[in-house]
Design a protein around this motif. Structure first.
Motif, PDB file in Angstrom:
ATOM      1  N   PHE A  78       0.883  -1.391   0.034  1.00  0.00           N
ATOM      2  CA  PHE A  78      -0.063   0.029  -0.050  1.00  0.00           C
ATOM      3  C   PHE A  78       0.986   1.175   0.153  1.00  0.00           C
ATOM      4  CE2 PHE A  78      -3.623  -2.574   1.723  1.00  0.00           C
ATOM      5  CZ  PHE A  78      -4.490  -2.476   0.831  1.00  0.00           C
ATOM      6  N   ALA A  79       2.161   1.219   0.811  1.00  0.00           N
ATOM      7  CA  ALA A  79       2.818   2.424   0.883  1.00  0.00           C
ATOM      8  C   ALA A  79       3.520   2.563  -0.753  1.00  0.00           C
ATOM      9  CB  ALA A  79       3.903   1.969   1.830  1.00  0.00           C
ATOM     10  N   PHE A  80       3.662   1.739  -1.484  1.00  0.00           N
ATOM     11  CA  PHE A  80       4.249   1.821  -3.085  1.00  0.00           C
ATOM     12  C   PHE A  80       3.074   2.230  -3.563  1.00  0.00           C
ATOM     13  CE2 PHE A  80       7.401  -1.380  -1.803  1.00  0.00           C
ATOM     14  CZ  PHE A  80       8.579  -0.596  -1.776  1.00  0.00           C
TER      15      PHE A  80
ATOM     16  N   ALA B 289       0.883  -0.178  -8.570  1.00  0.00           N
ATOM     17  CA  ALA B 289      -0.240   0.599  -8.905  1.00  0.00           C
ATOM     18  C   ALA B 289      -1.191  -0.140  -9.642  1.00  0.00           C
ATOM     19  CB  ALA B 289       0.514   1.779  -9.727  1.00  0.00           C
ATOM     20  N   ALA B 290      -0.878  -1.200 -10.180  1.00  0.00           N
ATOM     21  CA  ALA B 290      -1.723  -2.282 -10.998  1.00  0.00           C
ATOM     22  C   ALA B 290      -2.402  -3.053 -10.100  1.00  0.00           C
ATOM     23  CB  ALA B 290      -0.576  -3.110 -12.080  1.00  0.00           C
ATOM     24  N   LEU B 291      -2.062  -3.193  -8.711  1.00  0.00           N
ATOM     25  CA  LEU B 291      -2.835  -4.108  -7.963  1.00  0.00           C
ATOM     26  C   LEU B 291      -4.330  -3.364  -7.262  1.00  0.00           C
ATOM     27  CD1 LEU B 291       0.220  -5.233  -6.020  1.00  0.00           C
ATOM     28  CD2 LEU B 291      -0.968  -6.606  -7.655  1.00  0.00           C
ATOM     29  N   SER B 292      -5.105  -4.166  -7.097  1.00  0.00           N
ATOM     30  CA  SER B 292      -6.280  -3.525  -6.365  1.00  0.00           C
ATOM     31  C   SER B 292      -6.175  -4.061  -4.667  1.00  0.00           C
ATOM     32  CB  SER B 292      -7.553  -4.520  -6.939  1.00  0.00           C
ATOM     33  OG  SER B 292      -7.606  -5.785  -6.278  1.00  0.00           O
ATOM     34  N   ASP B 293      -7.063  -3.297  -4.091  1.00  0.00           N
ATOM     35  CA  ASP B 293      -6.723  -3.633  -2.508  1.00  0.00           C
ATOM     36  C   ASP B 293      -6.854  -5.105  -2.367  1.00  0.00           C
ATOM     37  OD1 ASP B 293      -6.509  -0.958  -2.417  1.00  0.00           O
ATOM     38  OD2 ASP B 293      -8.284  -0.632  -1.148  1.00  0.00           O
ATOM     39  N   ASP B 294      -7.862  -5.834  -2.891  1.00  0.00           N
ATOM     40  CA  ASP B 294      -8.077  -7.107  -2.766  1.00  0.00           C
ATOM     41  C   ASP B 294      -6.840  -8.039  -3.162  1.00  0.00           C
ATOM     42  OD1 ASP B 294     -10.427  -6.988  -1.380  1.00  0.00           O
ATOM     43  OD2 ASP B 294     -11.643  -7.442  -3.326  1.00  0.00           O
ATOM     44  N   ASP B 295      -6.175  -7.518  -4.499  1.00  0.00           N
ATOM     45  CA  ASP B 295      -5.015  -8.148  -4.891  1.00  0.00           C
ATOM     46  C   ASP B 295      -3.926  -8.068  -3.855  1.00  0.00           C
ATOM     47  OD1 ASP B 295      -6.052  -8.678  -7.307  1.00  0.00           O
ATOM     48  OD2 ASP B 295      -5.250  -6.894  -8.301  1.00  0.00           O
ATOM     49  N   ILE B 296      -3.855  -7.045  -3.225  1.00  0.00           N
ATOM     50  CA  ILE B 296      -2.559  -6.803  -2.073  1.00  0.00           C
ATOM     51  C   ILE B 296      -2.898  -7.701  -1.015  1.00  0.00           C
ATOM     52  CG2 ILE B 296      -1.837  -5.191  -0.383  1.00  0.00           C
ATOM     53  CD1 ILE B 296      -1.845  -3.002  -2.365  1.00  0.00           C
ATOM     54  N   LYS B 297      -4.202  -7.744  -0.222  1.00  0.00           N
ATOM     55  CA  LYS B 297      -4.534  -8.655   0.696  1.00  0.00           C
ATOM     56  C   LYS B 297      -4.177 -10.245   0.320  1.00  0.00           C
ATOM     57  CE  LYS B 297      -7.554  -5.097   2.574  1.00  0.00           C
ATOM     58  NZ  LYS B 297      -8.843  -4.946   2.733  1.00  0.00           N
ATOM     59  N   ASN B 298      -4.594 -10.321  -0.755  1.00  0.00           N
ATOM     60  CA  ASN B 298      -4.417 -11.933  -1.479  1.00  0.00           C
ATOM     61  C   ASN B 298      -2.938 -12.243  -1.480  1.00  0.00           C
ATOM     62  OD1 ASN B 298      -7.050 -12.183  -1.634  1.00  0.00           O
ATOM     63  ND2 ASN B 298      -7.194 -11.634  -3.716  1.00  0.00           N
TER      64      ASN B 298
ATOM     65  N   ARG C 182       6.287   5.219  -0.506  1.00  0.00           N
ATOM     66  CA  ARG C 182       7.423   4.561  -0.607  1.00  0.00           C
ATOM     67  C   ARG C 182       7.800   4.617  -1.768  1.00  0.00           C
ATOM     68  NH1 ARG C 182       9.120  -1.104   1.595  1.00  0.00           N
ATOM     69  NH2 ARG C 182      11.162  -0.241   0.686  1.00  0.00           N
ATOM     70  N   ASN C 183       9.142   4.926  -2.206  1.00  0.00           N
ATOM     71  CA  ASN C 183       9.660   5.285  -3.661  1.00  0.00           C
ATOM     72  C   ASN C 183      10.427   4.306  -4.226  1.00  0.00           C
ATOM     73  OD1 ASN C 183       9.978   6.664  -6.130  1.00  0.00           O
ATOM     74  ND2 ASN C 183      11.428   8.073  -5.169  1.00  0.00           N
ATOM     75  N   ASP C 184      10.152   3.461  -5.283  1.00  0.00           N
ATOM     76  CA  ASP C 184      10.659   2.690  -5.880  1.00  0.00           C
ATOM     77  C   ASP C 184      10.167   2.450  -7.476  1.00  0.00           C
ATOM     78  OD1 ASP C 184      10.958  -0.523  -6.957  1.00  0.00           O
ATOM     79  OD2 ASP C 184      12.903   0.134  -5.858  1.00  0.00           O
ATOM     80  N   PRO C 185      10.537   2.946  -8.401  1.00  0.00           N
ATOM     81  CA  PRO C 185      10.087   2.777  -9.952  1.00  0.00           C
ATOM     82  C   PRO C 185       9.458   1.313 -10.144  1.00  0.00           C
ATOM     83  CG  PRO C 185      12.212   3.663  -9.937  1.00  0.00           C
ATOM     84  CD  PRO C 185      12.332   3.280  -8.354  1.00  0.00           C
ATOM     85  N   ILE C 186      10.062   0.512  -9.915  1.00  0.00           N
ATOM     86  CA  ILE C 186       9.707  -0.974 -10.235  1.00  0.00           C
ATOM     87  C   ILE C 186       8.381  -1.256  -9.531  1.00  0.00           C
ATOM     88  CG2 ILE C 186      10.158  -3.363 -10.236  1.00  0.00           C
ATOM     89  CD1 ILE C 186      12.982  -2.479 -11.164  1.00  0.00           C
ATOM     90  N   MET C 187       8.773  -1.182  -8.060  1.00  0.00           N
ATOM     91  CA  MET C 187       7.384  -1.671  -7.304  1.00  0.00           C
ATOM     92  C   MET C 187       6.156  -0.476  -7.239  1.00  0.00           C
ATOM     93  SD  MET C 187       7.983  -4.290  -5.926  1.00  0.00           S
ATOM     94  CE  MET C 187       6.525  -4.341  -4.914  1.00  0.00           C
ATOM     95  N   ALA C 188       6.849   0.673  -7.571  1.00  0.00           N
ATOM     96  CA  ALA C 188       5.403   1.589  -7.576  1.00  0.00           C
ATOM     97  C   ALA C 188       4.634   1.213  -8.849  1.00  0.00           C
ATOM     98  CB  ALA C 188       6.050   2.898  -7.878  1.00  0.00           C
ATOM     99  N   ALA C 189       5.467   0.857  -9.886  1.00  0.00           N
ATOM    100  CA  ALA C 189       4.253   0.262 -10.949  1.00  0.00           C
ATOM    101  C   ALA C 189       3.669  -0.913 -10.974  1.00  0.00           C
ATOM    102  CB  ALA C 189       5.372   0.341 -12.105  1.00  0.00           C
ATOM    103  N   GLN C 190       4.147  -1.800 -10.411  1.00  0.00           N
ATOM    104  CA  GLN C 190       3.606  -3.038  -9.791  1.00  0.00           C
ATOM    105  C   GLN C 190       2.591  -2.990  -8.983  1.00  0.00           C
ATOM    106  OE1 GLN C 190       4.276  -6.073 -11.400  1.00  0.00           O
ATOM    107  NE2 GLN C 190       5.822  -5.131 -12.544  1.00  0.00           N
TER     108      GLN C 190
END
Length: 102
Positions: A65-67, A82-91, A72-80
């Motif tokens: 969620f921080a990315f 950003a494409a996730l829904s809240d449920d995706d992150i929890k899963n 949190r700043n990391d170009p690769i993780m920020a892009a990854q």
């Protein structure tokens, strides 16, 4: 009396409301993309990338969620993220925690 009853019913609705449980299988499917950097089963072969296997779900969620929220700043993780829904992150977080310790 009406106010008390209303407050009790409102509290019951909040406390007894539906709880969304994370879907470990959905997280496993979504983790296929993560494997490129974090390893097939969450054990990274690249020293700069953290292992995710066995990581507590709450911690993984917090970081993703921080990315996503650009706290949190990391170009690769920020892009990854950003494409996730809240449920995706929890899963994803539930999946990696389910793998247990290294």
């Amino acid at each position: 009396m009406k106010l008390k009853l209303t407050l009790i019913l409102a509290a019951a609705a909040v406390i007894g409301g539906p709880v969304s449980a994370a879907d470990i299988e959905a997280g496993k499917k979504k983790a296929a993309v993560c494997a490129a950097c974090h390893g097939q089963d969450g054990i990274s072969m690249i020293p700069n990338y953290p292992n995710l296997k066995g990581q507590k779900a709450a911690y993984t969620e917090k970081q993703l969620f921080a990315f996503k929220d650009k706290k949190r700043n990391d170009p690769i993780m920020a892009a990854q993220a950003a494409a996730l829904s809240d449920d995706d992150i929890k899963n994803l977080a539930a999946y990696y925690e389910s793998l247990g310790k290294k």
